[in-house]
Design a protein around this motif. Structure first.
Motif, PDB file in Angstrom:
ATOM      1  N   LYS A  44     -13.820   3.897   3.549  1.00  0.00           N
ATOM      2  CA  LYS A  44     -13.031   4.927   2.879  1.00  0.00           C
ATOM      3  C   LYS A  44     -14.021   5.750   2.074  1.00  0.00           C
ATOM      4  O   LYS A  44     -14.656   5.236   1.158  1.00  0.00           O
ATOM      5  CB  LYS A  44     -11.971   4.288   1.972  1.00  0.00           C
TER       6      LYS A  44
ATOM      7  N   GLY B 247       0.810  -1.222   0.000  1.00  0.00           N
ATOM      8  CA  GLY B 247       0.000   0.000   0.000  1.00  0.00           C
ATOM      9  C   GLY B 247       0.840   1.268   0.000  1.00  0.00           C
ATOM     10  O   GLY B 247       2.083   1.220   0.029  1.00  0.00           O
ATOM     11  N   THR B 248       0.171   2.395  -0.009  1.00  0.00           N
ATOM     12  CA  THR B 248       0.837   3.696  -0.072  1.00  0.00           C
ATOM     13  C   THR B 248       1.838   3.886   1.060  1.00  0.00           C
ATOM     14  O   THR B 248       2.883   4.515   0.889  1.00  0.00           O
ATOM     15  CB  THR B 248      -0.221   4.820  -0.052  1.00  0.00           C
TER      16      THR B 248
ATOM     17  N   MET C 185       5.030   2.906  -0.061  1.00  0.00           N
ATOM     18  CA  MET C 185       5.410   3.364  -1.404  1.00  0.00           C
ATOM     19  C   MET C 185       6.354   4.552  -1.355  1.00  0.00           C
ATOM     20  O   MET C 185       6.340   5.355  -0.426  1.00  0.00           O
ATOM     21  CB  MET C 185       4.162   3.740  -2.209  1.00  0.00           C
TER      22      MET C 185
ATOM     23  N   GLY D 223      -2.482  -1.043   2.187  1.00  0.00           N
ATOM     24  CA  GLY D 223      -3.097   0.003   1.385  1.00  0.00           C
ATOM     25  C   GLY D 223      -4.469   0.358   1.919  1.00  0.00           C
ATOM     26  O   GLY D 223      -5.168  -0.482   2.495  1.00  0.00           O
ATOM     27  N   THR D 224      -4.853   1.605   1.699  1.00  0.00           N
ATOM     28  CA  THR D 224      -6.128   2.060   2.253  1.00  0.00           C
ATOM     29  C   THR D 224      -7.319   1.686   1.362  1.00  0.00           C
ATOM     30  O   THR D 224      -8.455   1.723   1.826  1.00  0.00           O
ATOM     31  CB  THR D 224      -6.105   3.589   2.436  1.00  0.00           C
ATOM     32  N   ASP D 225      -7.058   1.325   0.110  1.00  0.00           N
ATOM     33  CA  ASP D 225      -8.181   1.109  -0.816  1.00  0.00           C
ATOM     34  C   ASP D 225      -9.107  -0.028  -0.383  1.00  0.00           C
ATOM     35  O   ASP D 225     -10.317   0.051  -0.585  1.00  0.00           O
ATOM     36  CB  ASP D 225      -7.652   0.816  -2.234  1.00  0.00           C
TER      37      ASP D 225
ATOM     38  N   ALA E 140      -1.588   4.748   4.872  1.00  0.00           N
ATOM     39  CA  ALA E 140      -1.258   6.159   4.648  1.00  0.00           C
ATOM     40  C   ALA E 140      -1.950   6.633   3.385  1.00  0.00           C
ATOM     41  O   ALA E 140      -2.187   5.849   2.463  1.00  0.00           O
ATOM     42  CB  ALA E 140       0.251   6.332   4.503  1.00  0.00           C
TER      43      ALA E 140
ATOM     44  N   LEU F 117       2.125  -5.359  -1.779  1.00  0.00           N
ATOM     45  CA  LEU F 117       1.072  -5.299  -2.790  1.00  0.00           C
ATOM     46  C   LEU F 117       0.233  -4.038  -2.668  1.00  0.00           C
ATOM     47  O   LEU F 117      -0.039  -3.580  -1.544  1.00  0.00           O
ATOM     48  CB  LEU F 117       0.117  -6.492  -2.618  1.00  0.00           C
ATOM     49  N   PRO F 118      -0.239  -3.490  -3.780  1.00  0.00           N
ATOM     50  CA  PRO F 118      -1.324  -2.512  -3.675  1.00  0.00           C
ATOM     51  C   PRO F 118      -2.539  -3.267  -3.123  1.00  0.00           C
ATOM     52  O   PRO F 118      -2.744  -4.443  -3.460  1.00  0.00           O
ATOM     53  CB  PRO F 118      -1.551  -2.059  -5.120  1.00  0.00           C
ATOM     54  N   SER F 119      -3.350  -2.623  -2.293  1.00  0.00           N
ATOM     55  CA  SER F 119      -4.318  -3.401  -1.509  1.00  0.00           C
ATOM     56  C   SER F 119      -5.457  -3.969  -2.347  1.00  0.00           C
ATOM     57  O   SER F 119      -6.144  -4.889  -1.912  1.00  0.00           O
ATOM     58  CB  SER F 119      -4.846  -2.594  -0.333  1.00  0.00           C
TER      59      SER F 119
HETATM   60  N1  ASP Z   1      -4.157   4.337  -2.561  1.00  0.00           N
HETATM   61  C1  ASP Z   1      -3.877   3.160  -1.890  1.00  0.00           C
HETATM   62  C2  ASP Z   1      -3.337   3.369  -0.487  1.00  0.00           C
HETATM   63  O1  ASP Z   1      -3.748   4.319   0.113  1.00  0.00           O
HETATM   64  C3  ASP Z   1      -3.166   2.117  -2.619  1.00  0.00           C
HETATM   65  C4  ASP Z   1      -3.482   0.810  -1.966  1.00  0.00           C
HETATM   66  O2  ASP Z   1      -4.556   0.667  -1.398  1.00  0.00           O
HETATM   67  O3  ASP Z   1      -2.649  -0.061  -1.991  1.00  0.00           O
HETATM   68  O4  ASP Z   1      -2.545   2.656   0.037  1.00  0.00           O
END
Ligand code: ASP
Length: 329
Positions: free
Chosen positions: A167, A17-18, A21, A93-95, A119, A60-62
């Motif tokens: 979210k 996730g972010t 990143m 990741g937050t998604d 984040a 991983l991206p979530s």
């Molecule tokens: N935008 C996403 C995040 O906030 C990307 C994800 O979910 O991996 O982490």
């Protein structure tokens, strides 16, 4: 000053996730690259608060996490508690955070807090919130008042319950809300203050199978019935519909549900994002009274995505007949 051996044990794992990143060049695109120990580099206080056990379980991206991967994460977290962890943190990741948190909450058998965070801005972006969220997540995970509350989501100094959190903004820093009830609590000057008492929790057994699938369709204006009709022949074992308003579908969809609802568990939730489905108000074809007469389950307060997690886990342990018990109104 406390010796490291007097400190509580805190286990932290990262999934990607972010929060993991960074960009290789200034202004460049961000990608998941930072493991758990690198995410902690800007939070030196953590080592004074706890004995840390760190694990990088993914990058991983979530949106690319899956149920089987989550069951492996759960096994890691359970083993950490069994080895004496007083708190567990997962960064991701937050998604998909609202979904993973609820999935894990349905299976988390301990009083020990499992706190999930992430984040909205990557480590290389100005105003990155990863370090602040990690520090606050540790404060929540180690607070005695967090015990017995299941899986918690910490974002932007607010603590949310796994079953209510969503979210609600794509890029804003204040991206998480618990619509209709507000956060469970907040972190203020390092202390955790809960505004709502813990509730009695029930958990599900670990899945006995994982190959089954539950479909999620959204009702929308002038939608044809082709996808709905295909659900059964495509091998899905359950269906969730994000319905209009208080849990409604068109008359055309309602007709298809005549055949589908007796064949598999079907839940109709609200696509609005806040408030329960109705149970006894509307009498037209496709409204809740008609749907329930066909054997459809109304989601109550549970959002469509969380309904899908719940139904998948119930089917996984052969408990789909308990569905009404798990749908809070
Ligand atoms: N935008 C996403 C995040 O906030 C990307 C994800 O979910 O991996 O982490």
């Amino acid at each position: 000053m406390k010796q490291p051996s007097d400190l509580p044990r805190l286990s932290i794992a990262s999934l990607g996730g972010t929060v993991s990143m960074q960009a290789r060049d200034r202004g460049g695109a961000v990608r998941p690259e930072l493991g758990c120990d690198q995410q902690l580099a800007n939070v030196p206080q953590l080592r004074e608060m706890a004995q840390l056990e760190l694990a990088t379980l993914g990058l991983l991206p979530s949106a690319s996490l899956g149920f089987v991967a989550l069951l492996e994460v759960l096994a890691w977290a359970r083993a950490e508690v069994e080895r004496g962890a007083q708190g567990v943190i997962l960064t991701q990741g937050t998604d998909s955070l609202e979904e993973t948190a609820y999935f894990l909450d349905l299976l988390w058998p301990f009083d020990t807090p499992l706190v999930m965070t992430g984040a909205m801005r990557a480590a290389s972006q100005p105003g990155s919130d990863g370090a602040a969220n990690l520090l606050a997540a540790a404060q929540v995970a180690l607070a005695p008042c967090s015990r017995g509350r299941g899986v918690l989501v910490l974002m932007n100094d607010q603590v949310h319950s796994a079953d209510r959190v969503r979210k609600t903004a794509s890029l804003a820093m204040a991206a998480f809300e618990s619509p209709g009830c507000g956060p469970l609590g907040e972190v203020q000057e390092g202390a955790v203050v809960y505004r709502q008492p813990p509730v009695r929790r029930e958990v599900l057994p670990l899945p006995q199978r994982t190959e089954h699938r539950v479909a999620l369709l959204e009702a929308c204006l002038d939608a044809d019935v082709a996808l709905l009709q295909a659900v059964r022949s495509l091998g899905y074992e359950g269906l969730v519909i994000a319905g209009f308003g208080a849990g409604h579908v068109s008359a055309g969809w309602a007709e298809v549900l005549d055949d589908l609802a007796p064949a598999m568990p079907v839940i109709v939730a609200s696509r609005t994002g806040c408030g329960p489905t109705a149970r006894a108000t509307y009498g037209f074809a496709g409204a809740e009274i008609d749907l329930q007469a066909k054997g459809v389950h109304m989601a109550g307060l549970l959002c469509p995505r969380k309904c899908r997690m719940l139904l998948w886990l119930l089917i996984a342990s052969g408990r789909q007949q308990q569905l009404p018990h798990w749908l809070p109104h």
